[in-house]
Scaffold this motif. Structure first.
Motif, PDB file in Angstrom:
ATOM      1  N   GLY A  24      53.061   5.140  20.328  1.00 32.86           N
ATOM      2  CA  GLY A  24      52.969   4.182  21.421  1.00 32.86           C
ATOM      3  C   GLY A  24      52.814   2.783  20.849  1.00 32.86           C
ATOM      4  N   THR A  25      51.697   2.129  21.179  1.00 36.39           N
ATOM      5  CA  THR A  25      51.454   0.774  20.676  1.00 36.39           C
ATOM      6  C   THR A  25      50.534   0.755  19.463  1.00 36.39           C
ATOM      7  OG1 THR A  25      49.608   0.517  22.215  1.00 36.39           O
ATOM      8  CG2 THR A  25      51.778  -0.209  22.980  1.00 36.39           C
ATOM      9  N   THR A  26      50.136   1.927  18.963  1.00 36.28           N
ATOM     10  CA  THR A  26      49.164   2.001  17.871  1.00 36.28           C
ATOM     11  C   THR A  26      49.818   2.494  16.587  1.00 36.28           C
ATOM     12  OG1 THR A  26      47.368   2.441  19.422  1.00 36.28           O
ATOM     13  CG2 THR A  26      46.966   2.979  17.120  1.00 36.28           C
ATOM     14  N   TYR A  27      49.533   1.803  15.491  1.00 36.01           N
ATOM     15  CA  TYR A  27      50.007   2.207  14.176  1.00 36.01           C
ATOM     16  C   TYR A  27      48.890   2.963  13.458  1.00 36.01           C
ATOM     17  CZ  TYR A  27      53.914  -1.017  14.846  1.00 36.01           C
ATOM     18  OH  TYR A  27      55.035  -1.651  15.331  1.00 36.01           O
ATOM     19  N   THR A  28      49.262   4.026  12.718  1.00 37.46           N
ATOM     20  CA  THR A  28      48.293   4.795  11.962  1.00 37.46           C
ATOM     21  C   THR A  28      48.529   4.573  10.477  1.00 37.46           C
ATOM     22  OG1 THR A  28      48.113   6.497  13.657  1.00 37.46           O
ATOM     23  CG2 THR A  28      47.412   7.093  11.449  1.00 37.46           C
ATOM     24  N   ALA A  29      47.482   4.173   9.753  1.00 36.42           N
ATOM     25  CA  ALA A  29      47.568   3.928   8.316  1.00 36.42           C
ATOM     26  C   ALA A  29      46.876   5.065   7.566  1.00 36.42           C
ATOM     27  CB  ALA A  29      46.919   2.590   7.971  1.00 36.42           C
ATOM     28  N   PRO A  30      47.483   5.569   6.476  1.00 35.69           N
ATOM     29  CA  PRO A  30      46.878   6.681   5.736  1.00 35.69           C
ATOM     30  C   PRO A  30      45.805   6.189   4.766  1.00 35.69           C
ATOM     31  CG  PRO A  30      48.956   6.071   4.712  1.00 35.69           C
ATOM     32  CD  PRO A  30      48.795   5.187   5.923  1.00 35.69           C
ATOM     33  N   ASN A  31      45.012   7.143   4.264  1.00 31.27           N
ATOM     34  CA  ASN A  31      44.016   6.850   3.236  1.00 31.27           C
ATOM     35  C   ASN A  31      43.922   8.071   2.336  1.00 31.27           C
ATOM     36  OD1 ASN A  31      41.856   6.200   1.628  1.00 31.27           O
ATOM     37  ND2 ASN A  31      40.486   5.626   3.296  1.00 31.27           N
ATOM     38  N   ALA A  32      44.645   8.030   1.211  1.00 30.09           N
ATOM     39  CA  ALA A  32      44.737   9.193   0.321  1.00 30.09           C
ATOM     40  C   ALA A  32      43.484   9.390  -0.521  1.00 30.09           C
ATOM     41  CB  ALA A  32      45.951   9.044  -0.596  1.00 30.09           C
ATOM     42  N   ASN A  33      42.511   8.487  -0.422  1.00 30.66           N
ATOM     43  CA  ASN A  33      41.313   8.572  -1.257  1.00 30.66           C
ATOM     44  C   ASN A  33      40.092   9.064  -0.486  1.00 30.66           C
ATOM     45  OD1 ASN A  33      42.604   7.451  -3.628  1.00 30.66           O
ATOM     46  ND2 ASN A  33      42.616   5.490  -2.524  1.00 30.66           N
ATOM     47  N   LEU A  34      40.306   9.652   0.671  1.00 31.54           N
ATOM     48  CA  LEU A  34      39.184  10.127   1.466  1.00 31.54           C
ATOM     49  C   LEU A  34      38.465  11.287   0.790  1.00 31.54           C
ATOM     50  CD1 LEU A  34      40.822  10.082   5.008  1.00 31.54           C
ATOM     51  CD2 LEU A  34      39.078   8.494   4.140  1.00 31.54           C
ATOM     52  N   LYS A  35      37.147  11.323   0.960  1.00 29.37           N
ATOM     53  CA  LYS A  35      36.330  12.425   0.469  1.00 29.37           C
ATOM     54  C   LYS A  35      35.974  13.354   1.637  1.00 29.37           C
ATOM     55  CE  LYS A  35      33.325   9.447  -1.044  1.00 29.37           C
ATOM     56  NZ  LYS A  35      32.110   8.844  -1.653  1.00 29.37           N
ATOM     57  N   PRO A  36      35.687  14.627   1.372  1.00 27.27           N
ATOM     58  CA  PRO A  36      35.245  15.505   2.466  1.00 27.27           C
ATOM     59  C   PRO A  36      33.887  15.071   3.004  1.00 27.27           C
ATOM     60  CG  PRO A  36      35.169  16.653   0.349  1.00 27.27           C
ATOM     61  CD  PRO A  36      35.779  15.313   0.093  1.00 27.27           C
ATOM     62  N   GLU A  37      33.660  15.334   4.271  1.00 27.30           N
ATOM     63  CA  GLU A  37      32.350  15.042   4.847  1.00 27.30           C
ATOM     64  C   GLU A  37      31.459  16.269   4.734  1.00 27.30           C
ATOM     65  OE1 GLU A  37      33.107  13.652   8.780  1.00 27.30           O
ATOM     66  OE2 GLU A  37      34.127  15.467   9.428  1.00 27.30           O
ATOM     67  N   ARG A  38      30.175  16.031   4.452  1.00 23.84           N
ATOM     68  CA  ARG A  38      29.204  17.101   4.239  1.00 23.84           C
ATOM     69  C   ARG A  38      28.159  17.040   5.342  1.00 23.84           C
ATOM     70  NH1 ARG A  38      24.236  16.732   1.072  1.00 23.84           N
ATOM     71  NH2 ARG A  38      23.386  18.830   0.664  1.00 23.84           N
ATOM     72  N   VAL A  39      27.947  18.160   6.005  1.00 26.17           N
ATOM     73  CA  VAL A  39      27.074  18.231   7.174  1.00 26.17           C
ATOM     74  C   VAL A  39      25.887  19.133   6.889  1.00 26.17           C
ATOM     75  CG1 VAL A  39      26.920  19.041   9.552  1.00 26.17           C
ATOM     76  CG2 VAL A  39      28.944  17.810   8.793  1.00 26.17           C
ATOM     77  N   LEU A  40      24.708  18.662   7.248  1.00 28.19           N
ATOM     78  CA  LEU A  40      23.507  19.488   7.302  1.00 28.19           C
ATOM     79  C   LEU A  40      23.080  19.534   8.760  1.00 28.19           C
ATOM     80  CD1 LEU A  40      21.495  18.193   4.204  1.00 28.19           C
ATOM     81  CD2 LEU A  40      22.760  20.339   4.404  1.00 28.19           C
ATOM     82  N   SER A  41      23.092  20.733   9.339  1.00 26.47           N
ATOM     83  CA  SER A  41      22.880  20.876  10.776  1.00 26.47           C
ATOM     84  C   SER A  41      21.779  21.885  11.053  1.00 26.47           C
ATOM     85  CB  SER A  41      24.182  21.332  11.446  1.00 26.47           C
ATOM     86  OG  SER A  41      24.033  21.403  12.841  1.00 26.47           O
TER      87      SER A  41
END
Length: 770
Positions: free
Chosen positions: A548-565
């Motif tokens: 639509g009107t929104t552009y999506t930019a990639p990020n190849a350097n992302l790290k996984p998120e770690r959850v303590l629940s």
């Protein structure tokens, strides 16, 4: 998390996935997988409470952990709600919000009590134990679960498990797990349904009555050991504007502009509407089952889904002669497109149900986008309302994913059960965009490449858990999940330059623990803890696209998120006395997430929205949820159910946040998580023929920016609080003929969750069955 090597080895996982795909014959798909379910007697009277809050989950598969859950039967959903799409079944479950922008929305995602509408990869949705979540992305475009191949009429029940407390599920379960169980026919059954919905929408210069028409049918039978069912539906719908065209000033020499601001207070005058979707959507699903023995059952499911959609625009601008004009604003071009999609889904399940010492299950599913082509012009005329002949063609054809799960269960003693399993998956993104001289037709063969995003992710996991009743009233479940995740073959092209993205690999171990105390049949106390890792999706890493009107930019350097629940839940059932038939549950929960993957939208050159994902150092979501249901309130036949959820959602640390305005993210509210969510439903059944339902949903304030600078409400792009009331009437004209009438958004609430949401919508349906 552990980085095992610089360049990952892919052979073991590739072999596992190749085996699974081989079992499916390498047939493509992308829409929604729905596989065979445990047998559910369709003759049972399933219409109990509107919402059943219970720890007793007979319809859930036997590998599920004993964490907090809530469920509703398919019969109750159809009797008490205005239902067009299968995801409507989740509308009133505690702490959930279904972001369904329009009927037939292909981007309907779930928000949970700890994560918001931009988190499709933070919940897992299954149909008969087959994953229908699209973990190809974590967004509201291609990341939505593939609801389309689950027909509402075939749903036996829907159950939700809260939190990442079972080792059997990946870290994507941090928001919760949805289990849809469909009916297995035990005799010849058939039904057909015609549904109509009319929305009255009025905002800015757009005032329309918008119609949705849906025809659906379902048939199935059992012939000895063999069962089969076939379901299909066709939906023709028109939507309200899903976006508006805005500009920083009134275009010279024009009238008709609506003066407005954007969510951060900058000038964003509304000059027109876009995203006026006309959608023709069809799907069909075939389910086959065979009892190999009294213990073993083989199931196969084939689903096909197609979508033929066009998006139109409406200008509010008039030139000096009073004629409609686009005034040369490119926002009108990006809101005009055609979309053709055809997806195929398959699954095979082999499972045992011996009730003896051993049981096992193997599930293989494959999903592929056969055709997925969007055509858009690149410009508009300076005068009048003409689009340029030149444009772009964006394709997703070839994007696919495969999941393989093998599980075993060993009942060592009546008080001890051990379960374990293997999981393998592969997700492949193929997303080129081409320049074209004729956007409305013609091939993209030989055309120049405008942009491209492609890549793959793989996961291999091993899990085990042990459920042990060590005292008559106490049960402990301990488990762990070991995972190895890889991302590779990443490539991006833009601005005439191509980049080979680096390969990456991560390993993680996630412990789980649940302790349950059941002093008697009326009380149930559960304490749960779980660690989970949610690895980046291939789209977060590599997708470069305009939606639509929104552009999506990639990020190849992302790290996984770690959850303590963690969660402490106390449930009370009332089996006798004046409150007999009632239940109440109080849950206290907290979730800390490090390196949280959060999508942001910024404006390029002041008017072009760009979406990108970043790792936020640490966020915390903690709160309280109260859910209750009660039968025969004051008068016989009146049932109430509802929930209230409060979340204190805070960014604890984000030292990498940068702002030209000097703002900070630390201490601010986590984007897309509202502080309050409330649901309430009341159903009155004066006799066996009639059911009258009134329901309401409330969502509190939420933000979409890390520094919470989006403080302007009720404008395009904002994320508003809202209160919506719905009514429904169900009348059984005959044993095999049912009439439904209702209204969604009875109070005609005007609100935005980035997109403007539907106005008052009138609903009617007529169903005939054998």
């Amino acid at each position: 998390m552990v980085c095992l090597s610089r360049r990952p080895s892919r052979r073991p996982l590739t072999a596992a996935i190749a085996l699974g795909v081989g079992l499916l014959g390498m047939v493509p798909s992308t829409s929604s997988l729905a596989a065979p379910a445990p047998d559910v007697d369709s003759d049972l009277d399933l219409a109990t409470n509107p919402i059943v809050i219970t720890a007793d989950r007979p319809a859930l598969e036997k590998y599920a952990a004993p964490q907090t859950s809530v469920g509703v039967t398919g019969a109750t959903v159809m009797e008490t709600q205005n239902v067009l799409d299968s995801e409507d079944a989740l509308k009133y479950l505690p702490s959930l919000f279904l972001r369904k922008r329009n009927n037939g929305d292909t981007q309907a995602v779930l928000a949970t009590r700890t994560w918001g509408v931009n988190s499709s990869a933070r919940t897992l949705v299954y149909a008969d134990d087959v994953l229908i979540s699209a973990l190809i992305a974590n967004n509201n475009t291609i990341g939505a679960p593939r609801w389309g191949l689950v027909a509402p009429e075939e749903i036996a029940r829907v159950d939700v498990l809260y939190g990442p407390y079972s080792a059997a599920y990946a870290g994507n379960s941090m928001g919760g797990v949805v289990q849809i169980t469909t009916r297995t026919p035990e005799k010849l059954e058939a039904d057909a349904r015609q549904s109509e919905a009319v929305q009255s929408f009025g905002l800015y210069g757009t005032h329309k009555d918008l119609v949705t028409s849906q025809t659906s049918a379902h048939i199935g039978d059992r012939m000895g050991r063999f069962t089969w069912s076939l379901s299909a539906n066709y939906q023709n719908s028109d939507s309200q504007p899903l976006s508006f065209v805005t500009n920083g000033k009134v275009p010279t020499g024009t009238s008709g502009t609506f003066l407005a601001l954007n969510k951060t207070g900058a000038v964003a005058d509304v000059v027109g509407a876009s995203g006026l979707l006309h959608t023709q959507m069809a799907n069909a699903k075939l389910k086959l089952g065979y009892d190999l023995s009294p213990v073993w059952r083989l199931n196969y499911t084939l689903g096909y889904w197609q979508n033929d959609a066009t998006s139109d625009v409406q200008t509010y601008l008039r030139d000096s002669a009073g004629a409609a004009t686009f005034a040369g604003l490119s926002g009108f071009a990006s809101g005009k497109y055609s979309l053709w999609q055809s997806h195929l889904a398959q699954s095979v399940t082999l499972r045992s149900d011996s009730k003896g010492p051993w049981d096992a299950e193997v599930t293989v599913s494959h999903y592929q986008m056969l055709d997925d082509i969007q055509r858009t012009p690149t410009g508009v005329s300076a005068n009048g309302t003409n689009f340029s002949a030149a444009g772009r063609i964006a394709r997703m054809d070839g994007t696919n994913w495969t999941n393989v799960d093998a599980k075993a269960l060993w009942r060592t003693t009546p008080s001890n059960t051990v379960s374990a399993g293997l999981h393998a998956d592969q997700y492949e993104l193929v997303n080129p965009t081409y320049n074209t001289a004729t956007w409305q037709g013609g091939s993209d063969q030989g055309q120049s490449l405008y942009s491209s995003g492609r890549g793959k992710t793989q996961t291999l996991a091993l899990w085990a858990q042990d459920e042990w009743t060590f005292l008559p009233d106490w049960t402990v479940t301990l488990g762990g999940r070991l995972e190895r995740w890889q991302a590779f073959d990443g490539y991006n092209y833009s601005g005439g330059k191509g980049v080979e993205q680096p390969d990456t690999e991560r390993g993680a171990f996630s412990p789980k623990a649940t302790l349950t105390w059941t002093p008697d049949t009326d009380w149930h106390v559960t304490a749960s803890f779980g660690e989970a890792y949610r690895f980046p999706t291939v789209s977060e890493l590599y997708q470069l696209v305009q939606t639509g009107t929104t552009y999506t930019a990639p990020n190849a350097n992302l790290k996984p998120e770690r959850v303590l629940s963690g969660e402490l839940a106390v449930e009370r059932a009332f089996t006798d006395g004046p409150l007999a038939g009632g239940r109440v549950r109080l849950s206290l929960f907290q979730e800390n997430t490090r390196d949280a993957l959060i999508a942001q939208t910024a404006f390029l050159t002041g008017s072009t929205p760009v979406s990108y994902t970043v790792n936020v150092d640490e966020v915390r979501n903690r709160g309280v949820e109260l859910a209750a249901s009660q039968q025969d309130v004051l008068v016989k036949g009146l049932e109430l159910s509802g929930s209230v959820t409060y979340v204190d959602s805070t960014i604890l640390s984000d030292p990498n946040f940068a702002s030209s305005a000097g703002t900070t993210a630390t201490g601010k509210h986590v984007p897309y998580v509202p502080d309050w969510r409330v649901t309430l439903a009341a159903t009155y059944r004066p006799d066996e023929q009639w059911a009258f339902t009134v329901a309401g949903r409330y969502s509190g304030k939420q933000y979409s920016t890390l520094d919470n600078t989006d403080s302007v409400a009720k404008v395009f792009g904002a994320f508003d609080s809202f209160l919506v009331a719905d009514v429904h009437i169900n009348y059984k004209v005959l044993d095999n003929l049912t009439l439904d009438l209702g209204v969604d958004n009875l109070n005609d609430e005007k609100y935005f969750l980035y997109h403007p949401f539907p106005g008052r919508t009138f609903f009617g349906g007529l169903k005939v069955s054998l």
